[in-house]
Scaffold this motif. Structure first.
Motif: not given
Length: 443
Positions: A106-125
């Motif tokens: 779960d800790i590893e998955l949480a780190q992945v999700l945070k990275q995906l979140n940053n990438k989608f913020k870029v996509a939204l911009e």
């Protein structure tokens, strides 16, 4: 003001030859591959599951359907899905057990999700920036062909009021707890309203009717262009035909990313995400954001440089461009010609355009404007002067009767062939929305 002399609106055939010079390198094959893998993983999550919640059921239906046909609707769909994904990626919206991060997985998955979140913020911009630039580019290009006087100012003011009202609608929906889906349904309706207003500008109907019916200096070719811009077989259809397929693939891909995440959260307590599924999700997000950025950069440059007009010869046109609405009269020697306009509201505009037809011995004529009040008192508004031609306007500060006078009384022998157009344009007022009326009643 940019010139449109000798020009006609772009045609679909001309755009087709123009876009031949700007081929888009195909979307990488990973897009379809990863979309299919995500779709299959989503099917595995719900094929033997309990009945789907309403939101997920609608998502599954959407994933089984074709993306929208219109390019701008696809842009809004991409933006909507990105925002929904960002919502799912917020830690407060993770499944309860994942929020606790009680296991190394779960800790590893949480780190992945945070990275995906940053990438989608870029996509939204990226999408938001593209939409803003594209909208401003179209409007400013249209306005560059408008006379740089009160007509352009009024249309800009109308647009600013309209955009403020639209933003107020969105804010009210958000403040009342409206969903992301509801907000984007409203945003798309507003986009269609913008199209309607653009069409009204071209055909002189709706809120623009009284403004644009006065066409002095407003090229008919411009009005023809904005009226037929979004026709089903108009110029934009060629853009959809040429550049729609890669965008449709991206719309489908981001929808499948959202669907997989949504179903994964719904079934998380029963079916944990496997490492190979997480890897596919990571790869899909990376490919999606990269290809979206490439497509938006390309299409933004193409749209910014696309021609709006071309010469009649290029279009194969044989008819000249009309500029209707003018009157012609002969002002006899020693006589005057007058046109009276009744003004009911202050802040109206009196506007005119006239010329003396060339080829005559004497090519000027006196001109002035007078105001007559309800009591019969006359006031000189525009001082007398002799012109060969003139175009002008002024904003009224008084209601009453305005008389435009062309004077040939000084001529003993020669009549003047006068070509003119005049109009009184009331203040442009956008119709009051039902929300505004309700607010006034509550006040």
């Amino acid at each position: 003001m940019a010139s449109t002399n000798g020009m006609v609106p772009i045609t679909r055939a001309f755009l087709s030859s123009y876009y031949d010079k700007y081929p888009f390198s195909p979307i990488v094959s990973d897009v379809s591959r990863l979309s299919d893998e995500l779709h299959n993983m989503s099917n595995d999550l719900h094929k033997d599951s309990p009945p789907l919640p309403e939101g997920e059921r609608l998502l599954v239906q959407e994933a089984e359907s074709q993306p929208p046909h219109k390019l701008d609707e696809n842009m809004w769909k991409n933006r909507e899905h990105i925002e929904e994904i960002l919502f799912l990626l917020q830690s407060s919206h993770w499944p309860k057990s994942l929020q606790k991060q009680s296991t190394p997985e779960d800790i590893e998955l949480a780190q992945v999700l945070k990275q995906l979140n940053n990438k989608f913020k870029v996509a939204l911009e990226l999408v938001e920036s593209f939409q803003t630039k594209n909208s401003n580019n179209v409007f400013n290009t249209v306005m560059s062909y408008m006379p740089q006087d009160f007509r352009g100012t009024l249309i800009r003011q109308q647009r600013e009021r309209s955009e403020r009202n639209k933003q107020a609608e969105v804010d009210a929906l958000v403040n009342s707890g409206g969903t992301i889906r509801a907000r984007y349904a409203l945003l798309w309706n507003q986009q269609m309203e913008r199209r309607k207003q653009l069409s009204q500008l071209g055909s002189a109907t709706g809120v623009y009717k009284t403004l644009v019916k006065y066409l002095v200096g407003v090229p008919q070719v411009l009005l023809d262009f904005i009226r037929q811009l979004n026709d089903d077989q108009g110029p934009m259809e060629e853009q959809r035909h040429r550049y729609g397929p890669p965008l449709y693939s991206l719309t489908k891909m981001v929808l499948n990313i959202r669907l997989f995440l949504s179903l994964s959260w719904w079934r998380f307590e029963d079916i944990k995400l496997q490492k190979h599924q997480i890897s596919i999700l990571e790869e899909a997000v990376q490919v999606y954001v990269s290809e979206l950025e490439r497509f938006l950069k390309f299409i933004g440059e193409v749209f910014a440089n696309s021609p709006f007009f071309l010469t009649a010869e290029e279009a194969g046109a044989i008819d000249g461009i009309k500029n209707d609405g003018y009157s012609e009269t002969a002002v006899a020697a020693g006589r005057t010609h007058e046109v009276s306009l009744m003004v009911d509201s202050v802040n109206s505009y009196i506007a005119w355009d006239f010329s003396i037809l060339q080829g005559k011995i004497s090519t000027d004529i006196g001109f002035c404007v007078e105001h007559t009040s309800s009591t019969g008192q006359k006031t000189l508004i525009l001082p007398y002067r002799r012109y060969e031609s003139n175009q002008g306007n002024f904003c009224t500060v008084m209601a009453g009767n305005y008389t435009l006078v062309w004077d040939n009384s000084y001529s003993t022998f020669f009549k003047k062939a006068l070509r003119y157009k005049v109009d009184c344009i009331p203040p442009v007022v956008e119709p009051v929305s039902s929300n505004e009326l309700e607010a006034e009643e509550r006040g």
